[in-house]
Design a protein around this motif. Structure first.
Motif, PDB file in Angstrom:
ATOM      1  N   MET A   1       0.823  -1.208   0.000  1.00 31.18           N
ATOM      2  CA  MET A   1       0.000   0.000   0.000  1.00 31.18           C
ATOM      3  C   MET A   1       0.860   1.261   0.000  1.00 31.18           C
ATOM      4  SD  MET A   1      -2.902   1.465  -0.093  1.00 31.18           S
ATOM      5  CE  MET A   1      -4.058   0.123   0.175  1.00 31.18           C
ATOM      6  N   LEU A   2       1.934   1.251   0.820  1.00 31.94           N
ATOM      7  CA  LEU A   2       2.825   2.407   0.863  1.00 31.94           C
ATOM      8  C   LEU A   2       3.445   2.667  -0.495  1.00 31.94           C
ATOM      9  CD1 LEU A   2       3.976   4.505   2.857  1.00 31.94           C
ATOM     10  CD2 LEU A   2       5.887   2.950   3.260  1.00 31.94           C
ATOM     11  N   SER A   3       3.824   1.596  -1.200  1.00 30.18           N
ATOM     12  CA  SER A   3       4.427   1.754  -2.525  1.00 30.18           C
ATOM     13  C   SER A   3       3.414   2.271  -3.535  1.00 30.18           C
ATOM     14  CB  SER A   3       5.010   0.425  -2.999  1.00 30.18           C
ATOM     15  OG  SER A   3       6.076   0.018  -2.172  1.00 30.18           O
ATOM     16  N   VAL A   4       2.179   1.776  -3.464  1.00 26.12           N
ATOM     17  CA  VAL A   4       1.134   2.222  -4.396  1.00 26.12           C
ATOM     18  C   VAL A   4       0.867   3.705  -4.222  1.00 26.12           C
ATOM     19  CG1 VAL A   4      -1.301   2.003  -5.008  1.00 26.12           C
ATOM     20  CG2 VAL A   4       0.057  -0.049  -4.572  1.00 26.12           C
ATOM     21  N   VAL A   5       0.674   4.118  -2.976  1.00 26.70           N
ATOM     22  CA  VAL A   5       0.447   5.541  -2.703  1.00 26.70           C
ATOM     23  C   VAL A   5       1.644   6.361  -3.158  1.00 26.70           C
ATOM     24  CG1 VAL A   5       0.126   7.249  -0.872  1.00 26.70           C
ATOM     25  CG2 VAL A   5      -1.138   5.102  -0.791  1.00 26.70           C
ATOM     26  N   GLY A   6       2.844   5.853  -2.867  1.00 26.11           N
ATOM     27  CA  GLY A   6       4.055   6.565  -3.255  1.00 26.11           C
ATOM     28  C   GLY A   6       4.169   6.755  -4.751  1.00 26.11           C
ATOM     29  N   VAL A   7       3.850   5.707  -5.537  1.00 27.26           N
ATOM     30  CA  VAL A   7       3.940   5.796  -6.993  1.00 27.26           C
ATOM     31  C   VAL A   7       2.933   6.805  -7.541  1.00 27.26           C
ATOM     32  CG1 VAL A   7       3.505   4.537  -9.138  1.00 27.26           C
ATOM     33  CG2 VAL A   7       4.923   3.514  -7.356  1.00 27.26           C
ATOM     34  N   LEU A   8       1.714   6.779  -7.015  1.00 26.68           N
ATOM     35  CA  LEU A   8       0.696   7.735  -7.474  1.00 26.68           C
ATOM     36  C   LEU A   8       1.137   9.174  -7.202  1.00 26.68           C
ATOM     37  CD1 LEU A   8      -2.587   5.932  -6.353  1.00 26.68           C
ATOM     38  CD2 LEU A   8      -1.679   6.149  -8.674  1.00 26.68           C
ATOM     39  N   GLY A  32      12.657  12.627 -13.464  1.00 23.70           N
ATOM     40  CA  GLY A  32      11.372  11.951 -13.286  1.00 23.70           C
ATOM     41  C   GLY A  32      11.552  10.501 -12.870  1.00 23.70           C
ATOM     42  N   LEU A  33      12.550   9.835 -13.471  1.00 30.71           N
ATOM     43  CA  LEU A  33      12.835   8.445 -13.103  1.00 30.71           C
ATOM     44  C   LEU A  33      13.297   8.354 -11.655  1.00 30.71           C
ATOM     45  CD1 LEU A  33      13.069   5.512 -14.049  1.00 30.71           C
ATOM     46  CD2 LEU A  33      15.419   6.017 -14.788  1.00 30.71           C
ATOM     47  N   LEU A  34      14.081   9.331 -11.214  1.00 31.04           N
ATOM     48  CA  LEU A  34      14.542   9.351  -9.828  1.00 31.04           C
ATOM     49  C   LEU A  34      13.360   9.489  -8.870  1.00 31.04           C
ATOM     50  CD1 LEU A  34      16.722   9.544  -7.638  1.00 31.04           C
ATOM     51  CD2 LEU A  34      16.834  12.010  -8.098  1.00 31.04           C
ATOM     52  N   VAL A  35      12.420  10.354  -9.202  1.00 29.42           N
ATOM     53  CA  VAL A  35      11.244  10.554  -8.335  1.00 29.42           C
ATOM     54  C   VAL A  35      10.447   9.259  -8.208  1.00 29.42           C
ATOM     55  CG1 VAL A  35       9.037  11.755  -8.135  1.00 29.42           C
ATOM     56  CG2 VAL A  35      11.087  13.028  -8.782  1.00 29.42           C
ATOM     57  N   VAL A  36      10.205   8.583  -9.325  1.00 31.80           N
ATOM     58  CA  VAL A  36       9.456   7.329  -9.288  1.00 31.80           C
ATOM     59  C   VAL A  36      10.250   6.255  -8.548  1.00 31.80           C
ATOM     60  CG1 VAL A  36       8.441   5.491 -10.690  1.00 31.80           C
ATOM     61  CG2 VAL A  36       8.196   7.877 -11.394  1.00 31.80           C
ATOM     62  N   SER A  37      11.566   6.247  -8.712  1.00 30.64           N
ATOM     63  CA  SER A  37      12.400   5.260  -8.014  1.00 30.64           C
ATOM     64  C   SER A  37      12.346   5.458  -6.501  1.00 30.64           C
ATOM     65  CB  SER A  37      13.849   5.363  -8.489  1.00 30.64           C
ATOM     66  OG  SER A  37      13.960   5.055  -9.859  1.00 30.64           O
ATOM     67  N   LEU A  38      12.268   6.703  -6.045  1.00 31.99           N
ATOM     68  CA  LEU A  38      12.131   6.959  -4.611  1.00 31.99           C
ATOM     69  C   LEU A  38      10.839   6.351  -4.075  1.00 31.99           C
ATOM     70  CD1 LEU A  38      13.363  10.650  -4.195  1.00 31.99           C
ATOM     71  CD2 LEU A  38      14.358   8.598  -3.144  1.00 31.99           C
ATOM     72  N   ALA A  39       9.795   6.437  -4.869  1.00 34.52           N
ATOM     73  CA  ALA A  39       8.510   5.865  -4.447  1.00 34.52           C
ATOM     74  C   ALA A  39       8.592   4.353  -4.334  1.00 34.52           C
ATOM     75  CB  ALA A  39       7.411   6.265  -5.424  1.00 34.52           C
ATOM     76  N   LEU A  40       9.444   3.739  -5.138  1.00 37.20           N
ATOM     77  CA  LEU A  40       9.559   2.277  -5.160  1.00 37.20           C
ATOM     78  C   LEU A  40      10.797   1.775  -4.424  1.00 37.20           C
ATOM     79  CD1 LEU A  40       8.593   1.651  -8.892  1.00 37.20           C
ATOM     80  CD2 LEU A  40       7.258   0.975  -6.888  1.00 37.20           C
ATOM     81  N   HIS A  41      11.474   2.648  -3.700  1.00 36.73           N
ATOM     82  CA  HIS A  41      12.774   2.250  -3.161  1.00 36.73           C
ATOM     83  C   HIS A  41      12.674   1.119  -2.157  1.00 36.73           C
ATOM     84  CE1 HIS A  41      12.059   4.622   0.565  1.00 36.73           C
ATOM     85  NE2 HIS A  41      13.036   3.906   1.061  1.00 36.73           N
ATOM     86  N   HIS A  42      11.548   0.991  -1.441  1.00 33.89           N
ATOM     87  CA  HIS A  42      11.405  -0.124  -0.500  1.00 33.89           C
ATOM     88  C   HIS A  42      11.517  -1.468  -1.226  1.00 33.89           C
ATOM     89  CE1 HIS A  42       9.216   3.201   1.572  1.00 33.89           C
ATOM     90  NE2 HIS A  42       9.876   2.731   2.611  1.00 33.89           N
ATOM     91  N   ARG A  43      10.831  -1.553  -2.353  1.00 38.00           N
ATOM     92  CA  ARG A  43      10.836  -2.823  -3.105  1.00 38.00           C
ATOM     93  C   ARG A  43      12.166  -3.043  -3.817  1.00 38.00           C
ATOM     94  NH1 ARG A  43       6.187  -5.288  -2.858  1.00 38.00           N
ATOM     95  NH2 ARG A  43       4.307  -4.119  -2.296  1.00 38.00           N
ATOM     96  N   ILE A  44      12.774  -1.973  -4.278  1.00 35.18           N
ATOM     97  CA  ILE A  44      14.077  -2.095  -4.933  1.00 35.18           C
ATOM     98  C   ILE A  44      15.116  -2.578  -3.924  1.00 35.18           C
ATOM     99  CG2 ILE A  44      15.929  -0.830  -6.080  1.00 35.18           C
ATOM    100  CD1 ILE A  44      13.734   1.033  -7.218  1.00 35.18           C
ATOM    101  N   VAL A  45      15.121  -1.980  -2.747  1.00 32.57           N
ATOM    102  CA  VAL A  45      16.071  -2.381  -1.705  1.00 32.57           C
ATOM    103  C   VAL A  45      15.815  -3.821  -1.283  1.00 32.57           C
ATOM    104  CG1 VAL A  45      16.754  -1.984   0.686  1.00 32.57           C
ATOM    105  CG2 VAL A  45      16.505  -0.055  -0.872  1.00 32.57           C
ATOM    106  N   ALA A  46      14.531  -4.188  -1.133  1.00 28.61           N
ATOM    107  CA  ALA A  46      14.200  -5.552  -0.724  1.00 28.61           C
ATOM    108  C   ALA A  46      14.690  -6.581  -1.738  1.00 28.61           C
ATOM    109  CB  ALA A  46      12.696  -5.681  -0.534  1.00 28.61           C
ATOM    110  N   ARG A  47      14.758  -6.164  -2.991  1.00 30.68           N
ATOM    111  CA  ARG A  47      15.212  -7.081  -4.045  1.00 30.68           C
ATOM    112  C   ARG A  47      16.710  -7.295  -4.003  1.00 30.68           C
ATOM    113  NH1 ARG A  47      16.907 -10.255  -6.884  1.00 30.68           N
ATOM    114  NH2 ARG A  47      16.357 -10.822  -9.040  1.00 30.68           N
ATOM    115  N   PHE A  48      17.449  -6.255  -3.616  1.00 33.89           N
ATOM    116  CA  PHE A  48      18.907  -6.329  -3.730  1.00 33.89           C
ATOM    117  C   PHE A  48      19.660  -6.230  -2.409  1.00 33.89           C
ATOM    118  CE2 PHE A  48      17.409  -4.623  -7.827  1.00 33.89           C
ATOM    119  CZ  PHE A  48      17.945  -5.568  -8.687  1.00 33.89           C
ATOM    120  N   ALA A  49      19.019  -5.744  -1.336  1.00 32.37           N
ATOM    121  CA  ALA A  49      19.774  -5.496  -0.094  1.00 32.37           C
ATOM    122  C   ALA A  49      18.881  -5.618   1.130  1.00 32.37           C
ATOM    123  CB  ALA A  49      20.425  -4.113  -0.135  1.00 32.37           C
ATOM    124  N   GLY A  50      18.555  -6.856   1.482  1.00 29.06           N
ATOM    125  CA  GLY A  50      17.765  -7.080   2.680  1.00 29.06           C
ATOM    126  C   GLY A  50      16.302  -7.292   2.384  1.00 29.06           C
TER     127      GLY A  50
END
Length: 397
Positions: A1-8, A32-50
């Motif tokens: 939910m946090l990621s969905v809200v963040g992306v929107l 723009g890509l950086l802004v969207v990546s910040l919204a998804l950073h939880h999932r990106i980090v979970a994929r590569f670092a913890g």
């Protein structure tokens, strides 16, 4: 939910702030890509670092990501407010207000201000908590426990952000208060036992004549629950899982009960069970209940609990956001409440989850609770809940 809200919100910021910038597409695109990546950073980090619960990154990196994510949320809301005002000016045909609200630098400036506020919020989130002292008067409290000092720690969240040095300072400040008993109401750690070996080790230094009693929060379940229970007990903590213990003073008894967390259902582990926690408890003894989440307070009061100590909400993190957190936790978010004659205290917590590490107007805390004797309790036959429950609580400063 946090990621969905963040992306929107991120897409909204890209549309209203990034895309209108008077710079080349080669700059707007990566921004723009950086802004969207910040919204998804939880999932990106979970994929590569913890994991999402425990990002295993250097502390400065976590702090930067947390600042950017918080700035995105606050900035998006600020831009949305400006757009609502702009719409109102258009509908009311106010040309000067419309022109002012269309100023090209206004929305980028709002995002810049949000970044400054967010940096402050992360700094506050990483600060060593200050002490808060309160008094709670319990009807039926034996005279032997008048002035008894209970220190509550909650939501320590030892992690790569709040490391062993920070935990050691929390322990030192707690010991300096000379409590009679230390209770920890869940979310002690984030991550595995191996990953947090150095970070949670200082908790073994907590000192009180009647020891250290802990319960589980939701974060204990996210990595190696059974191993964590063993690790906490190896440090000398008494962990209550739907059980209770007694504190005695010159023949008088005080019952300390603890329940598990509802997230246990996801892992096939025992759900919170207050009846089981109080089974065999002295019917004459007041009960202090440790329950990580405050939402079940009314049901707990019906079982005759005198004082419930909780955390979980982090006080709502940010002024204004606390109203949303309150609705997700039975109407309780921070401080003292009277619930059907029971006192509920919800601590803002000592630390917080690294994935949302901001505190703005909601300081962290170490709570020292001094018990005071109130009026004599009613007879067992007159009390609600169990066959012989444990009295009512009233408030006192």
């Amino acid at each position: 939910m946090l990621s969905v809200v963040g992306v929107l919100l991120a897409l909204y910021v890209v549309w209203r702030v990034v895309w209108p910038l008077r710079v080349s597409l080669s700059l707007r695109g990566p921004l723009g890509l950086l802004v969207v990546s910040l919204a998804l950073h939880h999932r990106i980090v979970a994929r590569f670092a913890g994991t999402m619960a425990s990002p295993e990154l250097p502390k400065p990196v976590i702090a930067v990501l947390a600042t950017g994510f918080t700035a995105l949320l606050i900035g998006a809301l600020a831009v949305l407010l400006l757009d609502i005002l702009l719409l109102g000016a258009l509908l009311l045909r106010r040309p000067r207000a419309t022109a002012a609200l269309r100023t090209p630098w206004l929305r980028p400036a709002a995002m810049g201000a949000a970044l400054v506020v967010s940096a402050y919020g992360i700094w506050q989130g990483m600060a060593v908590p200050q002490t808060r002292q309160i008094e709670v008067t319990l009807d039926g409290l034996p005279a032997q426990f008048d002035g008894y000092r209970v220190l509550q720690l909650t939501d320590i969240h030892a992690s790569r952000l709040l490391t062993g040095g920070w935990v050691a300072q929390v322990v030192a400040n707690s010991n300096a208060l000379s409590p009679d008993l230390v209770v920890i109401t869940g979310d002690l750690i984030d991550g595995t036992v191996a990953a947090r070996a150095a970070d949670f080790a200082p908790l073994a230094g907590l000192r009180a004549p009647d020891g250290v009693i802990a319960i589980t929060g939701n974060h204990e379940y996210y990595a190696q629950y059974a191993d964590w229970m063993q690790a906490f007990r190896a440090q000398g903590m008494q962990v209550l899982e739907n059980s209770h213990t007694e504190v005695r003073r010159d023949g008088a008894v005080l019952t300390i009960a603890g329940v598990t967390d509802p997230v246990a259902a996801r892992y096939g582990l025992p759900m919170p069970n207050l009846a089981a926690a109080l089974a065999g408890a002295d019917p004459r003894a007041p009960v202090i209940l440790l329950d990580h989440r405050p939402g079940a307070a009314r049901a707990n009061a019906a079982h005759g609990v005198a004082l419930q100590l909780s955390g979980h909400t982090h006080g709502g993190h940010i002024l204004g956001m606390d109203q949303l957190v309150k609705r997700a936790n039975g109407g309780y978010v921070s401080g003292r409440y009277t619930v059907d004659g029971m006192t509920l205290y919800v601590s803002n917590g000592a630390g917080l989850w690294a994935g949302f590490a901001a505190r703005i107007g909601v300081p962290s805390e170490i709570t020292l609770i001094t018990l005071r004797q109130g009026a004599a309790g009613r007879t067992a036959a007159e009390r609600p809940g169990l066959a012989s429950p444990q009295g009512i609580a009233t408030l006192a400063r």
